[in-house]
Scaffold this motif. Structure first.
Motif, mmCIF file in Angstrom:
data_model
loop_
_atom_site.group_PDB
_atom_site.id
_atom_site.type_symbol
_atom_site.label_atom_id
_atom_site.label_comp_id
_atom_site.label_asym_id
_atom_site.label_seq_id
_atom_site.Cartn_x
_atom_site.Cartn_y
_atom_site.Cartn_z
ATOM 1 N N TYR A 1 0.859 -1.182 0.000
ATOM 2 C CA TYR A 1 0.000 0.000 0.000
ATOM 3 C C TYR A 1 0.896 1.233 0.000
ATOM 4 N N THR A 2 0.799 2.006 -1.053
ATOM 5 C CA THR A 2 1.531 3.269 -1.152
ATOM 6 C C THR A 2 0.548 4.400 -0.966
ATOM 7 N N ASP A 3 0.898 5.379 -0.170
ATOM 8 C CA ASP A 3 0.027 6.533 -0.012
ATOM 9 C C ASP A 3 0.757 7.771 -0.522
ATOM 10 N N PHE A 4 0.114 8.476 -1.443
ATOM 11 C CA PHE A 4 0.711 9.704 -1.989
ATOM 12 C C PHE A 4 0.163 10.930 -1.267
ATOM 13 N N PHE A 5 0.542 12.078 -1.740
ATOM 14 C CA PHE A 5 0.315 13.348 -1.041
ATOM 15 C C PHE A 5 0.009 14.380 -2.113
ATOM 16 N N VAL A 6 -0.812 13.974 -3.103
ATOM 17 C CA VAL A 6 -0.941 14.813 -4.292
ATOM 18 C C VAL A 6 -2.191 15.690 -4.257
ATOM 19 N N GLY A 7 -2.890 15.718 -3.114
ATOM 20 C CA GLY A 7 -3.966 16.700 -2.954
ATOM 21 C C GLY A 7 -3.338 18.037 -2.596
ATOM 22 N N ILE A 8 -3.239 18.929 -3.555
ATOM 23 C CA ILE A 8 -2.404 20.121 -3.349
ATOM 24 C C ILE A 8 -3.031 21.090 -2.342
ATOM 25 N N HIS A 9 -4.358 21.169 -2.300
ATOM 26 C CA HIS A 9 -4.966 22.078 -1.315
ATOM 27 C C HIS A 9 -4.734 21.573 0.109
ATOM 28 N N HIS A 10 -4.722 20.256 0.259
ATOM 29 C CA HIS A 10 -4.393 19.672 1.567
ATOM 30 C C HIS A 10 -2.951 20.008 1.941
ATOM 31 N N ALA A 11 -2.056 19.851 0.987
ATOM 32 C CA ALA A 11 -0.641 20.134 1.261
ATOM 33 C C ALA A 11 -0.454 21.614 1.603
ATOM 34 N N PRO B 1 -10.332 24.276 -2.551
ATOM 35 C CA PRO B 1 -9.800 25.572 -2.120
ATOM 36 C C PRO B 1 -10.555 26.210 -0.946
ATOM 37 N N ASN B 2 -11.766 25.764 -0.630
ATOM 38 C CA ASN B 2 -12.546 26.427 0.426
ATOM 39 C C ASN B 2 -12.772 25.489 1.606
ATOM 40 N N ARG B 3 -13.132 26.098 2.749
ATOM 41 C CA ARG B 3 -13.207 25.312 3.982
ATOM 42 C C ARG B 3 -14.123 24.101 3.846
ATOM 43 N N GLU B 4 -15.301 24.264 3.234
ATOM 44 C CA GLU B 4 -16.249 23.145 3.173
ATOM 45 C C GLU B 4 -15.718 22.010 2.275
ATOM 46 N N MET B 5 -14.619 22.261 1.601
ATOM 47 C CA MET B 5 -14.004 21.243 0.748
ATOM 48 C C MET B 5 -12.789 20.578 1.400
ATOM 49 N N PHE B 6 -12.505 20.918 2.647
ATOM 50 C CA PHE B 6 -11.306 20.375 3.294
ATOM 51 C C PHE B 6 -11.543 18.932 3.713
ATOM 52 N N GLY B 7 -10.637 18.043 3.337
ATOM 53 C CA GLY B 7 -10.849 16.607 3.479
ATOM 54 C C GLY B 7 -10.358 15.994 4.771
ATOM 55 N N SER B 8 -10.197 16.771 5.830
ATOM 56 C CA SER B 8 -9.804 16.228 7.135
ATOM 57 C C SER B 8 -10.252 17.188 8.228
ATOM 58 N N MET B 9 -10.397 16.706 9.448
ATOM 59 C CA MET B 9 -10.774 17.557 10.576
ATOM 60 C C MET B 9 -9.708 18.605 10.856
ATOM 61 N N PHE B 10 -8.483 18.207 10.750
ATOM 62 C CA PHE B 10 -7.314 19.045 10.978
ATOM 63 C C PHE B 10 -7.375 20.319 10.131
ATOM 64 N N GLU B 11 -7.805 20.177 8.878
ATOM 65 C CA GLU B 11 -7.970 21.354 8.021
ATOM 66 C C GLU B 11 -9.291 22.067 8.315
ATOM 67 N N LEU B 12 -10.371 21.261 8.412
ATOM 68 C CA LEU B 12 -11.709 21.852 8.629
ATOM 69 C C LEU B 12 -11.718 22.749 9.864
ATOM 70 N N CYS B 13 -10.988 22.352 10.905
ATOM 71 C CA CYS B 13 -11.036 23.052 12.190
ATOM 72 C C CYS B 13 -9.751 23.813 12.470
ATOM 73 N N ASN B 14 -8.937 24.002 11.417
ATOM 74 C CA ASN B 14 -7.708 24.771 11.547
ATOM 75 C C ASN B 14 -6.925 24.324 12.792
#
Lengths: 436, 436
Positions: free
Chosen positions: B134-144, B371-384
């Motif tokens: 299982y390889t996990d990439f990091f290519v979601g640029i807004h997440h990065a 690019p916007n908050r409601e599109m953030f794919g983790s709690m860490f981003e959603l809740c800053n």
């Protein structure tokens, strides 16, 4: 810890004469487990004895193994035996040792089929387990410090270093057995501070110890530190080949990936925990001024005996040396006692996080360097990142590995009052990169 | 790219009525592959059709599959079919589609055993492949970028980000199927800047896409970018559960380890590349001022169509919400087009480094934020990172996940002139940590 018992008696000899040579890695006190074939196809379990392999399938066909062990040895890898656990491995070692003992009852010995003893040079070795997962740790503290020194880090060690065994998930699919060629990888590396794609220029080895997992814990079920010894089948040598230029460019923020994913070489024999019982020791590098590790990683017996006293060497031969008939030259001599954490602590740390460790999984220690240059377990350290070339006896120099270079690891366990034993060889030769 | 053909015809209906509902994820245009059982033990390959599973083993017993496909479907996972490659998968999809088509010859349809159609709610799903790696990439640029912003990094992105798809080897042994509980992990995290051992306090999800590998490359043998599409069997949803406190403390210098090793959940169906043909697209986030990727990662067709247009959602339900009979609440809505690199580029990058990718291997995209908050794919981003709690309709608040919280991902592909399709559910509920 596993007990020292009659199987370690140094006066014990085998009727397999080559096992009684003082130089052999495989006296009757060792009896490591592996998977071999004569034809590359029919893989079967075997035990190393001197210059021979005892074919367990043939032994079993002669009804010389109890049924419960027999059932664990039917496949083309040792996974079922490793799943059954260390007690089964220990029983097999005792039974095989009795059969190979010079004092073995002649009637019993006569029942061993002649073709059960296969000369090693007629056999091909294969991976001993399926190696479903491979974790590589970073617990060689002198290696970690040397890396910090070379990259001018302050502090030299990551802040978490003395708090837990740091590790990462390696690529299990590229683990290969000693003797297979190692192709120089292609990848991105910085040239004049710009990324370019091409063959790695900074190809390196890393001298490590590997450990095979026995038994299994369920996902989310920790292996407590007092139980971790029960999860170690045994040990091997491991070369964590590394393309430093690819590694350095890719490593932030996710750690090693393509810089290490192209090949990992292991020696073919699992030197059992039982065989290693006389060579357990305290580790050398508990740092006095570091905080104590957290309670879940502390066990009094593990602190006193969780280390392994193994003399480790790396030898290099170049194409020109082999052409001239020169012997390989020793470039590293170090010891497994220089690790900072024990394998029990590695198992406990990873499983306490919830990860399930499965039978036949491989765990690497990280590069085992010692405090002085001749003990550095990689070219990167030996040559201070290219600044101090190694000069070989024939006048060639190296800062990293060239095509045709062959790196070979060996190991030796010695202790007064015990038969010395070894691990066999972990060898790989660099094959030139594919043309771009 | 895979062609759009008659199998995508939107007017096509199935005689399985539930497959004709406009809301179903599994119309006859989809036909994803999975492994199911009725009893938890007898695992067999199946195809999702509406609210049912077509049992391929039963279909085969009725001689309705050609022999070469039949031979690939005998086992308890799809590895043999995935090893055979995308053309076999495509043929199977056509054959099964013809059998399930409302226009299917009544005589042929009568030959399909009645018990070949299993209601989904009577079936248990299992991992579709053995997931050896299982390889996990990091290519979601807004997440990065969001991670860079939260940690006040300058530059926001690692320097190598636009030069290659960054990734790491994940823990394959802890990949689990949708519906299995996710135990809160124990581990070291900093409390008042000191490491302590205990249950994670910052448990998070990551909304990702997974891809299953078809075929195999040998160790050291690159998959060129123009050939990488042939190595993709299909896609699933993937939750890369993350314990942020454990992750942040352990991550330097080797990357994610125990912070992600405790569980990865995937949706059970492989939505084939063939089914996804109408939903290929260019990616949205090629950064104009970034250098072009190196030549080995560039392919004109991949640049134009290597992306996937998939609407992705995450829903949360808490124990209190379920108690009160409340519906789960949508907390994320994003799109797979926000990835920066294509799966073809991920395959080519990893294999060019020498790694062998094997049939049934799993590749994760990395968190797909927009690019916007409601599109953030983790709690860490959603809740800053804990600063902006989510307030749920019942007044509960969350910054990270609590015990009993259930996170469920869903996906939908829509395009004018085509039947919409989905992926099924990727769901996991947090189980409290083991007592210390």
């Amino acid at each position: 810890m596993m007990p020292i018992d009659a199987t370690h008696e140094p006066s014990r000899k085998s009727w397999v004469e080559s096992a009684n040579s003082p130089d052999t890695d495989f006296p009757i006190q060792n009896l490591p487990l592996g998977i071999f074939s004569r034809d590359g196809i029919d893989r079967r379990p075997g035990v190393a004895i001197g210059a021979h392999i005892l074919d367990l399938r043939t032994l079993d066909a002669a009804s010389l193994l109890p049924e419960d062990l027999s059932l664990l040895l039917k496949g083309g890898d040792l996974d079922p035996l490793l799943a059954a656990g260390v007690d089964y491995i220990g029983r097999l070692r005792i039974i095989v040792g009795d059969l190979l003992d010079a004092r073995c009852d002649p009637a019993v010995r006569a029942a061993i089929p002649q073709d059960a003893l296969v000369p090693m040079d007629e056999a091909q070795m294969h991976l001993p387990s399926s190696v479903r997962s491979y974790t590589d740790f970073f617990v060689g503290i002198h290696h970690a410090e040397e890396a910090g020194r070379i990259f001018k880090l302050n502090p030299l060690l990551p802040r978490s270093y003395a708090s837990m065994p740091l590790g990462y998930n390696g690529r299990a699919s590229s683990v290969r057995i000693s003797g297979e060629g190692v192709r120089r990888p292609l990848g991105q590396r910085l040239i004049d501070d710009r990324p370019e794609f091409g063959a790695s220029r900074w190809l390196d080895f890393e001298l490590e110890l590997g450990m095979f997992v026995a038994g299994a814990n369920a996902l989310g079920e920790p292996v407590l530190i007092g139980e971790a010894e029960q999860r170690m089948a045994g040990f091997c040598l491991l070369n964590d080949w590394s393309a430093r230029d690819i590694q350095f460019w890719e490593t932030a923020p996710l750690g090693p990936f393509n810089g290490k994913g192209f090949s990992t070489t292991i020696s073919p024999w699992i030197v059992t925990q039982q065989a290693m019982a006389p060579f357990r020791t305290a580790l050398m590098d508990r740092i006095a001024d570091q905080p104590h590790p957290p309670a879940y990683l502390i066990d009094a017996d593990d602190q006193a005996n969780g280390g392994l006293s193994i003399r480790l060497e790396a030898h290099l031969s170049t194409a020109a040396m082999r052409e001239a008939g020169d012997e390989p030259v020793k470039i590293v001599g170090t010891d497994a006692r220089y690790l900072y954490w024990t394998f029990a602590q590695m198992i406990t740390h990873q499983s306490c996080g919830g990860t399930n460790l499965c039978p036949g999984d491989l765990v690497g220690s990280g590069t085992i360097s010692g405090p002085n240059r001749e003990m550095f377990g990689s070219m990167f350290e030996l040559c201070n990142m290219g600044e101090l070339p190694l000069t070989l006896p024939n006048g060639e120099t190296r800062t990293f590995l060239e095509d045709g270079d062959e790196v070979s690891f060996s190991a030796r366990c010695e202790r007064a009052g015990f038969a010395p034993l070894g691990f066999g060889s972990c060898t790989g030769r660099i094959v030139s990169a594919l043309p771009l």
